[in-house]
Design a protein around this motif. Structure first.
Motif, mmCIF file in Angstrom:
data_model
loop_
_atom_site.group_PDB
_atom_site.id
_atom_site.type_symbol
_atom_site.label_atom_id
_atom_site.label_comp_id
_atom_site.label_asym_id
_atom_site.label_seq_id
_atom_site.Cartn_x
_atom_site.Cartn_y
_atom_site.Cartn_z
ATOM 1 N N PHE A 1 0.857 -1.187 0.000
ATOM 2 C CA PHE A 1 0.000 0.000 0.000
ATOM 3 C C PHE A 1 0.894 1.239 0.000
ATOM 4 O O PHE A 1 1.800 1.351 0.828
ATOM 5 C CB PHE A 1 -0.878 0.040 1.266
ATOM 6 N N GLY B 1 -8.825 -7.292 5.702
ATOM 7 C CA GLY B 1 -8.720 -8.724 5.453
ATOM 8 C C GLY B 1 -9.746 -9.519 6.219
ATOM 9 O O GLY B 1 -9.966 -9.289 7.425
ATOM 10 N N THR B 2 -10.384 -10.439 5.513
ATOM 11 C CA THR B 2 -11.417 -11.290 6.118
ATOM 12 C C THR B 2 -11.167 -12.755 5.782
ATOM 13 O O THR B 2 -12.069 -13.488 5.387
ATOM 14 C CB THR B 2 -12.819 -10.846 5.644
ATOM 15 N N GLY B 3 -9.885 -13.182 5.906
ATOM 16 C CA GLY B 3 -9.546 -14.600 5.801
ATOM 17 C C GLY B 3 -9.696 -15.235 7.184
ATOM 18 O O GLY B 3 -10.281 -14.640 8.098
ATOM 19 N N SER B 4 -9.125 -16.425 7.358
ATOM 20 C CA SER B 4 -9.244 -17.136 8.644
ATOM 21 C C SER B 4 -8.797 -16.254 9.807
ATOM 22 O O SER B 4 -9.392 -16.287 10.890
ATOM 23 C CB SER B 4 -8.366 -18.391 8.645
ATOM 24 N N THR B 5 -7.741 -15.464 9.587
ATOM 25 C CA THR B 5 -7.207 -14.616 10.652
ATOM 26 C C THR B 5 -8.164 -13.479 10.979
ATOM 27 O O THR B 5 -8.524 -13.267 12.146
ATOM 28 C CB THR B 5 -5.839 -14.036 10.221
ATOM 29 N N ARG C 1 -12.468 -7.485 0.948
ATOM 30 C CA ARG C 1 -12.378 -7.584 -0.513
ATOM 31 C C ARG C 1 -13.249 -8.731 -1.019
ATOM 32 O O ARG C 1 -13.989 -8.582 -1.970
ATOM 33 C CB ARG C 1 -10.916 -7.786 -0.933
ATOM 34 N N THR C 2 -13.145 -9.896 -0.338
ATOM 35 C CA THR C 2 -13.962 -11.051 -0.743
ATOM 36 C C THR C 2 -14.686 -11.593 0.489
ATOM 37 O O THR C 2 -14.033 -11.954 1.476
ATOM 38 C CB THR C 2 -13.066 -12.175 -1.314
ATOM 39 N N LYS D 1 -11.384 -21.468 -0.926
ATOM 40 C CA LYS D 1 -10.497 -20.760 -0.015
ATOM 41 C C LYS D 1 -10.457 -21.613 1.248
ATOM 42 O O LYS D 1 -11.450 -22.293 1.540
ATOM 43 C CB LYS D 1 -11.071 -19.401 0.365
ATOM 44 N N ARG D 2 -9.423 -21.542 2.011
ATOM 45 C CA ARG D 2 -9.329 -22.371 3.221
ATOM 46 C C ARG D 2 -10.517 -22.013 4.128
ATOM 47 O O ARG D 2 -10.698 -20.846 4.476
ATOM 48 C CB ARG D 2 -7.993 -22.068 3.888
ATOM 49 N N ALA E 1 -4.679 -7.909 8.290
ATOM 50 C CA ALA E 1 -4.892 -9.366 8.414
ATOM 51 C C ALA E 1 -4.853 -9.915 6.995
ATOM 52 O O ALA E 1 -5.792 -10.549 6.522
ATOM 53 C CB ALA E 1 -6.231 -9.631 9.093
ATOM 54 N N THR E 2 -3.759 -9.593 6.310
ATOM 55 C CA THR E 2 -3.683 -9.802 4.866
ATOM 56 C C THR E 2 -2.919 -11.065 4.472
ATOM 57 O O THR E 2 -2.535 -11.222 3.315
ATOM 58 C CB THR E 2 -3.043 -8.556 4.203
ATOM 59 N N GLY E 3 -2.697 -11.951 5.432
ATOM 60 C CA GLY E 3 -2.220 -13.283 5.097
ATOM 61 C C GLY E 3 -0.727 -13.424 4.916
ATOM 62 O O GLY E 3 0.070 -12.642 5.468
ATOM 63 N N PHE E 4 -0.372 -14.405 4.105
ATOM 64 C CA PHE E 4 1.014 -14.864 4.035
ATOM 65 C C PHE E 4 1.474 -15.078 2.592
ATOM 66 O O PHE E 4 0.667 -15.411 1.722
ATOM 67 C CB PHE E 4 1.137 -16.219 4.759
ATOM 68 N N TRP F 1 -3.768 -18.471 -1.307
ATOM 69 C CA TRP F 1 -2.367 -18.834 -1.107
ATOM 70 C C TRP F 1 -2.105 -20.277 -1.522
ATOM 71 O O TRP F 1 -0.965 -20.640 -1.807
ATOM 72 C CB TRP F 1 -1.935 -18.580 0.341
HETATM 73 P P1 NA7 Z 1 -5.731 -15.211 3.933
HETATM 74 O O1 NA7 Z 1 -6.659 -16.341 4.055
HETATM 75 O O2 NA7 Z 1 -4.810 -15.176 2.762
HETATM 76 O O3 NA7 Z 1 -6.620 -13.884 3.969
HETATM 77 C C1 NA7 Z 1 -6.071 -12.618 3.692
HETATM 78 C C2 NA7 Z 1 -7.184 -11.608 3.645
HETATM 79 O O4 NA7 Z 1 -6.628 -10.338 3.339
HETATM 80 C C3 NA7 Z 1 -8.210 -11.909 2.565
HETATM 81 O O5 NA7 Z 1 -9.479 -11.550 3.017
HETATM 82 C C4 NA7 Z 1 -7.754 -10.998 1.425
HETATM 83 O O6 NA7 Z 1 -8.769 -10.665 0.516
HETATM 84 C C5 NA7 Z 1 -7.314 -9.792 2.206
HETATM 85 N N1 NA7 Z 1 -6.403 -8.949 1.460
HETATM 86 C C6 NA7 Z 1 -5.158 -9.249 1.018
HETATM 87 N N2 NA7 Z 1 -4.645 -8.205 0.347
HETATM 88 C C7 NA7 Z 1 -5.571 -7.220 0.375
HETATM 89 C C8 NA7 Z 1 -5.636 -5.910 -0.151
HETATM 90 N N3 NA7 Z 1 -4.622 -5.403 -0.870
HETATM 91 N N4 NA7 Z 1 -6.760 -5.193 0.057
HETATM 92 C C9 NA7 Z 1 -7.781 -5.715 0.765
HETATM 93 N N5 NA7 Z 1 -7.798 -6.949 1.282
HETATM 94 C C10 NA7 Z 1 -6.694 -7.686 1.082
HETATM 95 O O7 NA7 Z 1 -4.803 -15.068 5.223
HETATM 96 P P2 NA7 Z 1 -5.168 -15.386 6.732
HETATM 97 O O8 NA7 Z 1 -4.060 -14.869 7.564
HETATM 98 O O9 NA7 Z 1 -6.533 -14.935 7.043
HETATM 99 O O10 NA7 Z 1 -5.184 -16.946 6.799
HETATM 100 C C11 NA7 Z 1 -4.032 -17.662 6.352
HETATM 101 C C12 NA7 Z 1 -4.053 -19.057 6.893
HETATM 102 O O11 NA7 Z 1 -3.770 -19.050 8.282
HETATM 103 C C13 NA7 Z 1 -5.353 -19.773 6.778
HETATM 104 O O12 NA7 Z 1 -5.553 -20.312 5.509
HETATM 105 C C14 NA7 Z 1 -5.245 -20.816 7.865
HETATM 106 O O13 NA7 Z 1 -4.576 -21.958 7.376
HETATM 107 C C15 NA7 Z 1 -4.431 -20.150 8.920
HETATM 108 P P3 NA7 Z 1 -9.102 -11.679 -0.733
HETATM 109 O O14 NA7 Z 1 -9.811 -12.842 -0.135
HETATM 110 O O15 NA7 Z 1 -7.765 -12.062 -1.335
HETATM 111 O O16 NA7 Z 1 -9.926 -10.879 -1.650
#
Ligand code: NA7
Length: 543
Positions: free
Chosen positions: A158, A190-194, A214-215, A334-335, A384-387, A500
């Motif tokens: 960003f 971010g709205t993934g698992s974390t 985002r999703t 997605k996981r 909370a943008t993952g790995f 990922w």
């Molecule tokens: P995830 O599952 O990769 O989620 C990351 C979240 O961050 C996801 O909602 C992404 O949206 C969001 N993201 C990433 N980049 C952006 C930007 N640029 N703008 C807005 N939103 C963004 O990571 P987690 O840490 O939640 O989980 C990882 C693993 O840990 C999980 O699979 C478990 O095994 C434990 P997106 O969905 O890509 O649109």
């Protein structure tokens, strides 16, 4: 980086093990305590824990049931240790790993707060020269990585991050001290698992919480609860059988196949079954409702519809409910996350949801961030943008194999391994739970992989073999099999939803599947087959 001390002789050990998480600790235990090797562990954090050291964000906990998210190798540990909750919270998992390390005297094998910066294979001696972040060097016969599937944080680039005057944190680098959120305006991106674990906890503390999504995700409640001594005793009585069952399940989970498909029952019966699975929570929903949710689009869509219905029931504001409703991709591609009061949190008056699916976050400002023409002001921003999963932890170390070839070049189009253990051109680089190893309950897979690596090293020493690397033929066969399996299952569609799993969440990264979805059970059989056949698929040489 601290300058390298070229004048001092590198310390010579049999093995360098990188990482002190589930994989690294057990690997050190096997190599040092069982095989009698001299081992130097190296860990970037100040203590043991790996993932469970770094991910100490509010609400962090396992999504796997407490009694499978642990080691099985020690009956003593399994009998002694008392877990508190059905899904263990981060401090408990970290305390557990610390207890294991103390029991087997593993802390003494490690240099903490130290990173491996560079590792070069010396062709003339067949030894790895390892340079650490403090400038010191090690020489090792075996370079063993136990650096985690999800350990390198993804901080999207960003613009303007440096301009932001408030506090900001990445969930995977949460500080080892209290972060005061009370009375503050907080953003979560971010709205993934974390994010799904974090958001309800932050909402309880912050004055205002704004979630940037985002999703939308398919979130099933975990149905976490405190354990009673009866709960624990029941498991302990049956522990050996449970651990055995994990090794017979594709995801190393304690679930039995329900023996029915989603479209073979009528609508009422299907709804009843989903409701029961929803009440049991977490992975029960995916694994114990129907057998075909992971492989059949139409079956999967019935699960998606059920979850969509729950969102409409729970979330009071119709526009927010609509924004939270996932569409157009299968549940499990997605996981699958598990939450506690996730959807309920959006009924709170201090929580708002901002959709950034069509208009992305433009950049950060001094006082917050901007999406399109709208400015938002915050005291704290949480990413909370993952790995950068799987290969990300490797690309942060300069690893050089034969002829000085960089591992990052060898894997430019995606990881190349045999069973996730090794890659040709990089002799004696052995990976525990490396790229293309199974995606399944992590502690179980860590043990399976570390056992294999220890078995292989033991075999080499017994037969006086100096070097091992996987054969290119075995790597090609493994890559083809990993891809074939990914194409069969809905989780293999990760590229379409930027997961990922497929390396698709990181800009500029090769889109390539980086985990094996063929099952822990199948994988164990393949490892056993290789070991029983003099490590078929691996070239064992003395040159
Ligand atoms: P995830 O599952 O990769 O989620 C990351 C979240 O961050 C996801 O909602 C992404 O949206 C969001 N993201 C990433 N980049 C952006 C930007 N640029 N703008 C807005 N939103 C963004 O990571 P987690 O840490 O939640 O989980 C990882 C693993 O840990 C999980 O699979 C478990 O095994 C434990 P997106 O969905 O890509 O649109």
């Amino acid at each position: 980086m601290v300058p390298v001390d070229e004048g001092t002789r590198p310390t010579r050990v049999d093995a360098v093990v990188i990482g002190a998480g589930f994989s690294g600790l057990y690997m050190v235990h096997l190599l040092r305590n069982k095989l009698g090797l001299t081992v130097q562990g190296v860990e970037a954090a100040d203590g043991v824990g790996g993932t469970w050291w770094w991910n100490r964000y509010p609400g962090a906990r396992t999504d796997s049931l407490y009694y499978i998210y642990c080691y099985s190798f020690s009956k003593e540990i399994a009998d002694q240790w008392d877990w508190n909750e059905r899904y263990s919270a981060q401090p408990d998992v970290q305390r557990y790993l610390d207890h294991v390390a103390t029991t087997f005297d593993l802390h003494s094998a490690y240099r903490f707060s130290t990173r491996v910066e560079r590792a070069e294979f010396q062709a003339d001696s067949g030894i790895w020269l390892v340079t650490l972040s403090d400038g010191s060097r090690l020489e090792a016969t075996y370079l063993v990585t136990a650096i985690g599937l999800l350990s390198a944080p993804n901080l999207p680039p960003f613009e303007g991050l440096d301009d932001f005057k408030g506090e900001w944190y990445h969930t995977a680098r949460w500080p080892d001290h209290d972060v005061e959120l009370a009375g503050k305006r907080v953003a979560v991106i971010g709205t993934g698992s974390t994010g799904i674990q974090l958001i309800p906890t932050v909402a309880e503390q912050a004055a205002e919480l704004t979630v940037f999504q985002r999703t939308p995700n398919y979130v099933v409640p975990s149905q976490n609860k405190m354990l009673t001594s009866e709960d624990r005793d029941e498991i302990k009585r049956d522990y050996a059988a449970i651990f055995q069952r994990l090794r017979e399940h594709p995801f190393a989970m304690p679930f039995a196949s329900p023996g029915r498909n989603a479209l073979d029952v009528d609508d009422d019966e299907r709804r009843r079954i989903y409701e029961e699975a929803w009440q049991k929570g977490g992975f029960y929903f995916l694994f114990e409702a129907f057998d075909d949710l992971s492989v059949d689009d139409a079956a999967n869509e019935t699960a998606c519809e059920f979850i969509r219905g729950k969102i409409q029931e729970i979330v009071e504001d119709a526009d927010t409910a609509e924004l939270l409703t996932p569409r157009g991709y299968p549940y499990g591609s997605k996981r699958p996350p598990a939450g506690t009061d996730y959807y309920e949190t959006f009924n709170r008056s201090n929580v708002r949801l901002v959709d950034v699916s069509t208009t992305p976050i433009d950049h950060l400002t001094e006082s917050g961030l901007r999406v399109g023409d709208t400015e938002y002001e915050f005291d704290v921003i949480i990413f909370a943008t993952g790995f950068d999963a799987s290969t990300g932890a490797f690309s942060r170390i300069d690893i050089r194999g034969r002829d000085g070839k960089a591992l990052s070049d060898a894997w430019a189009n995606g990881p190349v391994t045999n069973l996730g253990f090794s890659t040709s051109g990089f002799p004696n680089l052995l990976m525990v739970s490396g790229p293309l190893s199974p995606f399944a309950n992590i502690p179980t897979c860590s043990e399976v992989c570390a056992d294999f690596v220890a078995g292989l090293i033991g075999y080499m020493r017994k037969h006086d073999i100096k070097l091992v690397e996987s054969t290119e033929t075995a790597e090609k066969e493994w890559a083809a099999h990993v891809t074939d399996i990914a194409n069969l299952i809905l989780a293999g569609r990760g590229e379409a939803v930027n997961t990922w799993f497929a390396g698709a969440n990181i800009e500029g990264k090769a889109h390539a599947i980086n985990v094996y979805f063929g099952g822990a059970d199948d994988y164990i059989a393949r490892c056993n087959h290789s070991a029983e056949n003099d490590y078929e698929g691996f070239a064992l040489t003395n040159a």
